[in-house]
Design an enzyme around this catalytic site. Structure first.
Site, PDB file in Angstrom:
ATOM      1  N   LYS A  99       0.837  -1.188   0.000  1.00 14.22           N
ATOM      2  CA  LYS A  99       0.000   0.000   0.000  1.00 14.22           C
ATOM      3  C   LYS A  99       0.883   1.252   0.000  1.00 14.22           C
ATOM      4  CE  LYS A  99      -0.133  -0.404   4.924  1.00 14.22           C
ATOM      5  NZ  LYS A  99       1.006  -1.327   4.790  1.00 14.22           N
ATOM      6  N   TYR A 182      -2.986   4.624   6.909  1.00 19.99           N
ATOM      7  CA  TYR A 182      -3.296   3.752   8.045  1.00 19.99           C
ATOM      8  C   TYR A 182      -4.493   4.288   8.828  1.00 19.99           C
ATOM      9  CZ  TYR A 182       1.201   1.309   7.507  1.00 19.99           C
ATOM     10  OH  TYR A 182       2.247   0.571   7.041  1.00 19.99           O
TER      11      TYR A 182
END
Length: 362
Positions: A99, A182
């Site tokens: 990611k 996150y």
């Protein structure tokens, strides 16, 4: 049926060297067979250390053929994720991509199309989906013990040195793509929903190391049901990594929430009763390798899929747009985006983990 999946690791930056390459030792169904990078020195050093052959980026397809590669872990600079996903998919190699999935929605959609067209599996490496502490937090959130969930708050900061790839905008750097993601992903999973509006600010203290990107970003995300998620992420602060989830009956706090080293601590206060649960360090990278390899072996669709990566990219770009224009930005809903059918059952992603950690939650 295979009982072991052969991997090439593409991109040998910090996360690959310190976490993913060592994780193969703990992933019994996953074998490291090739390294691919554009740095000859890294190739030599890491090839010797891990006793596998190393190749240049131009030799990617040759590496796949010579080493009989089944799957690839892509940890290149963010801006290159699409290129190497598409090259891997065309070669019939399954893709585990770090990611952020990509920096634009178009690139994310292109990666999803490439995987589908070549009948390969695509998973985005959200390692916290394999964190016992985060899984525990989600179970508490969904249990109803906190009451109706009302707001989420998070801080994630660290000091990034000048010249670090995270500070290179042309390579896909920036606080949101590296660490803000996150906070966004945690809010989406704990609420089990998608934000519909964002408002944000970026700040820069004019240090040379932040000449291409912002030093910090702060954002407010509005979710359906008039719920809010608020977070700040920074490349110029003391280390901090935590989130709070507050409902009408209780409060949950997770410390070291986004880390992969050290213990994590989850504290809850529900109707005046306080509890604390400490989670020892675990190898989140090995867990995601085991899970993805199992999906390949069993021919099952992995989660988090490309849709999860696309969803976060949409939010990140909306946040940057809000900071740029100085007002709130609406996020258009995508069909099939809802996470819950109203009875606690997942529709798209965010499935509940079984006893051995298969299928991801947060």
């Amino acid at each position: 049926m295979k009982d072991e999946i052969r991997y090439a690791v593409v991109g040998l930056g910090h996360i690959a060297q310190t976490a993913m390459l060592p994780a193969f030792e703990h992933a019994e169904n996953s074998k490291l067979v090739a390294l691919v990078t554009g740095n000859p020195r890294k190739n030599r050093e890491l090839s010797e250390r891990f006793n596998v052959n190393a190749y240049s980026y131009d030799e990617l397809e040759d590496a796949f053929e010579k080493e009989q590669v089944d799957a690839v872990y892509i940890a290149t600079p963010n801006i290159l994720h699409r290129e190497y996903t598409e090259r891997s998919a065309r070669a019939g190699v399954h893709v585990l991509c770090e990611k952020p999935m990509a920096t634009t929605e178009d690139d994310c959609e292109g990666m999803i199309r490439a995987a589908a067209a070549n009948t390969v599996k695509l998973m985005i490496a959200y390692r916290l989906h394999f964190s016992d502490a985060n899984r525990h937090a989600l179970r508490v959130a969904q249990s109803g013990e906190l009451g109706e969930l009302r707001y989420f708050g998070s801080l994630f900061g660290l000091q990034v040195k000048e010249g670090n790839i995270r500070t290179r905008k042309p390579l896909g750097g920036g606080t949101l793509f590296d660490i803000g993601i996150y906070c966004i992903n945690a809010a989406r999973y704990l609420f089990r929903d998608e934000p519909i509006e964002v408002v944000a600010l970026t700040a820069n203290n004019e240090e040379k190391r932040f000449s291409e990107i912002e030093e910090m970003t702060g954002a407010v995300l509005r979710f359906p049901g008039e719920r809010l998620a608020i977070f700040t992420c920074s490349f110029g602060s003391a280390d901090v990594s935590e989130y709070d989830l507050v409902g009408t009956k209780g409060h949950l706090r997770l410390e070291n929430a986004y880390g992969y080293r050290g213990e994590l601590k989850c504290m809850t206060s529900i109707d005046g009763k306080k509890t604390e649960k400490v989670f020892p360090p675990g190898d989140q990278f090995a867990s995601e390798l085991i899970y993805f390899s199992d999906c390949v072996i069993r021919d099952q669709a992995p989660e988090p899929s490309g849709k999860e990566g696309l969803a976060d990219a949409r939010v990140i770009n909306a946040i940057y747009e809000s900071a740029k224009i100085g007002r709130a930005v609406r996020i258009k809903p995508v069909p099939g985006e809802n996470r819950d059918d109203g009875h606690g059952r997942n529709l798209e992603s965010g499935q509940v983990l079984d006893s051995v950690g298969h299928v991801c939650v947060l």
